[in-house]
Design an enzyme around this catalytic site. Sequence first.
Site, PDB file in Angstrom:
ATOM      1  N   SER A  58      61.340  37.212   2.082  1.00 32.93           N
ATOM      2  CA  SER A  58      61.908  35.958   1.815  1.00 32.93           C
ATOM      3  C   SER A  58      60.880  34.909   1.674  1.00 32.93           C
ATOM      4  O   SER A  58      60.386  34.499   2.863  1.00 32.93           O
ATOM      5  CB  SER A  58      63.036  35.699   2.566  1.00 32.93           C
ATOM      6  OG  SER A  58      63.721  34.321   2.043  1.00 32.93           O
ATOM      7  N   MET A  90      75.358  39.118   0.873  1.00 35.83           N
ATOM      8  CA  MET A  90      75.094  38.141   1.750  1.00 35.83           C
ATOM      9  C   MET A  90      75.883  38.588   3.184  1.00 35.83           C
ATOM     10  O   MET A  90      77.047  38.517   3.010  1.00 35.83           O
ATOM     11  CB  MET A  90      75.504  36.781   1.536  1.00 35.83           C
ATOM     12  CG  MET A  90      75.030  36.009   0.339  1.00 35.83           C
ATOM     13  SD  MET A  90      73.038  35.856   0.586  1.00 35.83           S
ATOM     14  CE  MET A  90      72.942  34.792   2.020  1.00 35.83           C
ATOM     15  N   ASP A 130      64.373  31.866  -2.898  1.00 34.54           N
ATOM     16  CA  ASP A 130      65.435  31.336  -2.472  1.00 34.54           C
ATOM     17  C   ASP A 130      65.284  29.858  -3.298  1.00 34.54           C
ATOM     18  O   ASP A 130      64.568  29.010  -3.161  1.00 34.54           O
ATOM     19  CB  ASP A 130      65.970  30.883  -1.432  1.00 34.54           C
ATOM     20  CG  ASP A 130      66.406  32.190  -0.634  1.00 34.54           C
ATOM     21  OD1 ASP A 130      67.406  32.693  -0.977  1.00 34.54           O
ATOM     22  OD2 ASP A 130      65.796  32.549   0.311  1.00 34.54           O
ATOM     23  N   MET A 157      67.768  26.365  -4.066  1.00 33.05           N
ATOM     24  CA  MET A 157      69.021  25.798  -3.690  1.00 33.05           C
ATOM     25  C   MET A 157      68.792  24.385  -4.171  1.00 33.05           C
ATOM     26  O   MET A 157      67.810  23.733  -4.398  1.00 33.05           O
ATOM     27  CB  MET A 157      68.960  25.773  -2.218  1.00 33.05           C
ATOM     28  CG  MET A 157      68.618  27.037  -1.332  1.00 33.05           C
ATOM     29  SD  MET A 157      69.066  26.772   0.442  1.00 33.05           S
ATOM     30  CE  MET A 157      68.361  28.521   0.946  1.00 33.05           C
ATOM     31  N   GLY A 160      72.362  29.494   2.811  1.00 33.94           N
ATOM     32  CA  GLY A 160      71.929  28.039   2.581  1.00 33.94           C
ATOM     33  C   GLY A 160      70.915  27.837   3.892  1.00 33.94           C
ATOM     34  O   GLY A 160      70.047  27.090   3.543  1.00 33.94           O
ATOM     35  N   MET A 207      71.118  29.746  -5.442  1.00 34.17           N
ATOM     36  CA  MET A 207      72.237  29.011  -4.613  1.00 34.17           C
ATOM     37  C   MET A 207      72.523  27.756  -5.244  1.00 34.17           C
ATOM     38  O   MET A 207      71.983  26.835  -4.811  1.00 34.17           O
ATOM     39  CB  MET A 207      71.800  29.162  -3.258  1.00 34.17           C
ATOM     40  CG  MET A 207      71.843  30.337  -2.553  1.00 34.17           C
ATOM     41  SD  MET A 207      71.338  30.553  -0.970  1.00 34.17           S
ATOM     42  CE  MET A 207      69.648  31.037  -1.212  1.00 34.17           C
ATOM     43  N   SER A 212      69.465  38.443   7.996  1.00 35.04           N
ATOM     44  CA  SER A 212      69.585  39.093   9.406  1.00 35.04           C
ATOM     45  C   SER A 212      69.253  40.342   9.125  1.00 35.04           C
ATOM     46  O   SER A 212      69.686  41.221   9.994  1.00 35.04           O
ATOM     47  CB  SER A 212      70.684  38.841  10.196  1.00 35.04           C
ATOM     48  OG  SER A 212      70.512  39.218  11.590  1.00 35.04           O
ATOM     49  N   HIS A 222      61.313  37.656  -2.814  1.00 38.26           N
ATOM     50  CA  HIS A 222      62.753  36.896  -2.845  1.00 38.26           C
ATOM     51  C   HIS A 222      62.351  35.360  -2.789  1.00 38.26           C
ATOM     52  O   HIS A 222      61.808  34.752  -1.746  1.00 38.26           O
ATOM     53  CB  HIS A 222      63.519  37.309  -1.652  1.00 38.26           C
ATOM     54  CG  HIS A 222      64.916  36.975  -1.707  1.00 38.26           C
ATOM     55  ND1 HIS A 222      65.852  37.480  -2.534  1.00 38.26           N
ATOM     56  CD2 HIS A 222      65.750  35.987  -0.951  1.00 38.26           C
ATOM     57  CE1 HIS A 222      67.227  36.726  -2.441  1.00 38.26           C
ATOM     58  NE2 HIS A 222      66.961  35.668  -1.633  1.00 38.26           N
ATOM     59  N   HIS A 235      67.070  33.916  -6.457  1.00 42.53           N
ATOM     60  CA  HIS A 235      68.292  33.909  -5.779  1.00 42.53           C
ATOM     61  C   HIS A 235      68.880  32.324  -5.995  1.00 42.53           C
ATOM     62  O   HIS A 235      68.202  31.491  -5.437  1.00 42.53           O
ATOM     63  CB  HIS A 235      68.270  34.254  -4.488  1.00 42.53           C
ATOM     64  CG  HIS A 235      69.774  34.240  -3.759  1.00 42.53           C
ATOM     65  ND1 HIS A 235      69.606  34.268  -2.134  1.00 42.53           N
ATOM     66  CD2 HIS A 235      70.794  33.649  -4.026  1.00 42.53           C
ATOM     67  CE1 HIS A 235      70.797  34.053  -1.915  1.00 42.53           C
ATOM     68  NE2 HIS A 235      71.572  33.718  -2.981  1.00 42.53           N
ATOM     69  N   ALA A 262      68.175  29.812   7.075  1.00 42.62           N
ATOM     70  CA  ALA A 262      67.813  30.998   7.707  1.00 42.62           C
ATOM     71  C   ALA A 262      68.159  31.199   9.139  1.00 42.62           C
ATOM     72  O   ALA A 262      68.323  30.021   9.771  1.00 42.62           O
ATOM     73  CB  ALA A 262      65.994  30.867   7.666  1.00 42.62           C
ATOM     74  N   GLY A 263      68.004  32.290   9.622  1.00 43.00           N
ATOM     75  CA  GLY A 263      68.085  32.412  11.169  1.00 43.00           C
ATOM     76  C   GLY A 263      69.385  32.460  11.682  1.00 43.00           C
ATOM     77  O   GLY A 263      69.606  32.277  12.824  1.00 43.00           O
ATOM     78  N   ASP A 307      70.974  40.382   2.066  1.00 41.33           N
ATOM     79  CA  ASP A 307      70.302  39.140   2.251  1.00 41.33           C
ATOM     80  C   ASP A 307      70.925  38.610   3.760  1.00 41.33           C
ATOM     81  O   ASP A 307      71.935  38.030   3.557  1.00 41.33           O
ATOM     82  CB  ASP A 307      70.558  38.227   1.276  1.00 41.33           C
ATOM     83  CG  ASP A 307      69.520  37.070   1.365  1.00 41.33           C
ATOM     84  OD1 ASP A 307      68.968  36.947   2.674  1.00 41.33           O
ATOM     85  OD2 ASP A 307      69.619  35.907   0.488  1.00 41.33           O
TER      86      ASP A 307
END
Length: 225
Positions: free
Chosen positions: A8, A137, A34, A36, A142, A67, A177, A32, A65, A144-145, A175
């Site tokens: 990512s 997902m 992202d 948004m 929206g 979003m 963790s 990947h 991706h 990370a972590g 997608d």
Amino acid sequence: MKPLFNPSLMCMDLLNIKEQIEILNERADMYHVDIMDGHFVKNITLSPDFVKAISKVVKIPMDCHLMVTDPDDYIESLAKAGAGYICPHAETINSDAFRIINKIRANGCKVGVVLNPATPLSYIQHYIHLVDKITIMSVDPGFAGQPFIREMLGKIAEAKRLKEENGYKYIIEVDGSCNAGTFKELAEAGTECFIVGTSGLFNLDEDLTVAWDKMIENFNACVNA
């Protein structure tokens, strides 16, 4: 199939993009990206301009991706920028899914679809056979972590069952963790492509080459345990 790893890029060191891309070019299966819009999710991250900028140095497919509330606004610009996959959220396309899928293909890209944790696979039942990749997902989108949502293991297993029973060709991707704490369960459920971010890859070592080797060691140790 052998496991696929999809770093990512929003989790990478953005001050050393070119150096890190050159390292990942020789190791990763795709990138990947992202995208948004601040509406579908509250965060704002990467963009078609980012895809265009790194396209000069990437050697593997870019997996975009979306979003975003209106993915139709991004398809042509991402295709022109060099996207390999364009992956809107099912929650944003079900009013015009077939048109969106056809438009992505017409622009020369592969089609992915992304499902939020609370969205069942049945939501895409009428076009599941048309997609090249399903991204499940395992965190709410929206940010990370976030912690892993264990209920997604059943959804992954269902996607695997449907694929095997019907001869579908999509890649089953997760997608959120994907790391040493979840690799074994994800692989056993049927995950084929792992999106690796902060916990799974980039925080393992300051040297990305070392971090990648540690990630592969973690994965092999987990799945072979």
